[in-house]
Design a protein around this motif. Structure first.
Motif, mmCIF file in Angstrom:
data_model
loop_
_atom_site.group_PDB
_atom_site.id
_atom_site.type_symbol
_atom_site.label_atom_id
_atom_site.label_comp_id
_atom_site.label_asym_id
_atom_site.label_seq_id
_atom_site.Cartn_x
_atom_site.Cartn_y
_atom_site.Cartn_z
ATOM 1 N N VAL A 21 0.608 -1.142 0.030
ATOM 2 C CA VAL A 21 -0.025 0.053 0.064
ATOM 3 C C VAL A 21 0.865 1.326 0.090
ATOM 4 O O VAL A 21 0.499 2.232 -0.384
ATOM 5 N N LYS A 24 2.025 2.000 -3.451
ATOM 6 C CA LYS A 24 0.870 2.593 -4.135
ATOM 7 C C LYS A 24 0.616 3.988 -3.890
ATOM 8 O O LYS A 24 0.326 4.839 -4.486
ATOM 9 N N ILE A 25 0.846 4.345 -2.657
ATOM 10 C CA ILE A 25 0.500 5.733 -2.307
ATOM 11 C C ILE A 25 1.516 6.626 -2.849
ATOM 12 O O ILE A 25 1.179 7.732 -3.157
ATOM 13 N N GLU A 26 2.760 6.273 -2.692
ATOM 14 C CA GLU A 26 4.048 7.067 -3.049
ATOM 15 C C GLU A 26 3.941 7.138 -4.745
ATOM 16 O O GLU A 26 4.480 8.157 -5.451
ATOM 17 N N LYS A 28 1.140 7.598 -6.227
ATOM 18 C CA LYS A 28 -0.128 8.590 -6.343
ATOM 19 C C LYS A 28 -1.216 8.001 -6.797
ATOM 20 O O LYS A 28 -2.222 8.410 -7.187
ATOM 21 N N PHE A 30 -3.245 5.975 -4.998
ATOM 22 C CA PHE A 30 -4.131 5.527 -3.771
ATOM 23 C C PHE A 30 -3.957 6.937 -2.709
ATOM 24 O O PHE A 30 -2.820 7.414 -2.619
ATOM 25 N N SER A 31 -4.964 7.328 -2.173
ATOM 26 C CA SER A 31 -4.806 8.282 -0.821
ATOM 27 C C SER A 31 -4.614 7.369 0.313
ATOM 28 O O SER A 31 -4.802 6.267 0.314
ATOM 29 N N VAL A 32 -4.075 8.065 1.339
ATOM 30 C CA VAL A 32 -3.586 7.301 2.595
ATOM 31 C C VAL A 32 -5.118 6.645 2.932
ATOM 32 O O VAL A 32 -5.189 5.630 3.515
ATOM 33 N N ALA A 35 -6.451 3.932 0.823
ATOM 34 C CA ALA A 35 -5.516 2.678 0.987
ATOM 35 C C ALA A 35 -5.781 2.001 2.412
ATOM 36 O O ALA A 35 -5.997 0.772 2.462
ATOM 37 N N HIS A 47 -0.494 5.766 8.442
ATOM 38 C CA HIS A 47 0.405 7.241 8.556
ATOM 39 C C HIS A 47 1.548 7.098 9.214
ATOM 40 O O HIS A 47 2.392 7.760 8.757
ATOM 41 N N LEU A 50 4.290 5.674 7.014
ATOM 42 C CA LEU A 50 4.625 6.613 6.128
ATOM 43 C C LEU A 50 5.546 7.680 6.470
ATOM 44 O O LEU A 50 6.346 8.191 6.065
#
Length: 128
Positions: A21, A24-26, A28, A30-32, A35, A47, A50
């Motif tokens: 996840v 995928k967030i890095e 862009k 997905f948003s936190v 995700a 969070h 991250l």
């Protein structure tokens, strides 16, 4: 009534999910929040992972600052242990006197004095 045992979730599986996840967030995609919902992991857990990846040097400590900085506290503890190993164990009163002597002697040095004056709240410089 007996309590039902609920086994803990597989932590390795959770770490794998978090790593997927996070990538995928890095990227862009997905948003936190999205995700966290998709993988069923609490937002705060995701969070914090991250934040550790962005700045690994920042470590969040829980609680108030110690009266004596941890490195000096560990040094004092090592001295007390050494004395005990040599056959001269300190009593509680002797440990308090040793800490008091340390605080009194170091209230006039540079960085340590600033920390001791700010955080050290011993009554008459003697721990209770």
């Amino acid at each position: 009534m007996m309590r039902n045992y609920k086994p803990k979730k597989d932590t390795k599986l959770i770490e794998v999910k978090i790593n997927e996840v996070v990538s995928k967030i890095e990227n862009k995609s997905f948003s936190v929040t999205a995700a966290a919902i998709a993988v069923e992991i609490p937002f705060s857990t995701l969070h914090s992972h991250l934040m550790k990846l962005k700045n690994p040097s920042v470590v969040k400590h829980v609680g108030t600052a110690t009266y004596i900085p941890p490195e000096h506290e560990n040094e004092l503890a090592a001295c007390v242990k050494s004395m005990a190993e040599w056959g001269f164990p300190f009593t509680h009163k002797e440990i308090k006197i040793t800490v008091s002597d340390f605080v009194i002697k170091n209230k006039s040095t540079n960085e340590l004095a600033v920390h001791l004056q700010k955080y050290c709240c011993f009554k008459d410089d003697i721990p209770e």
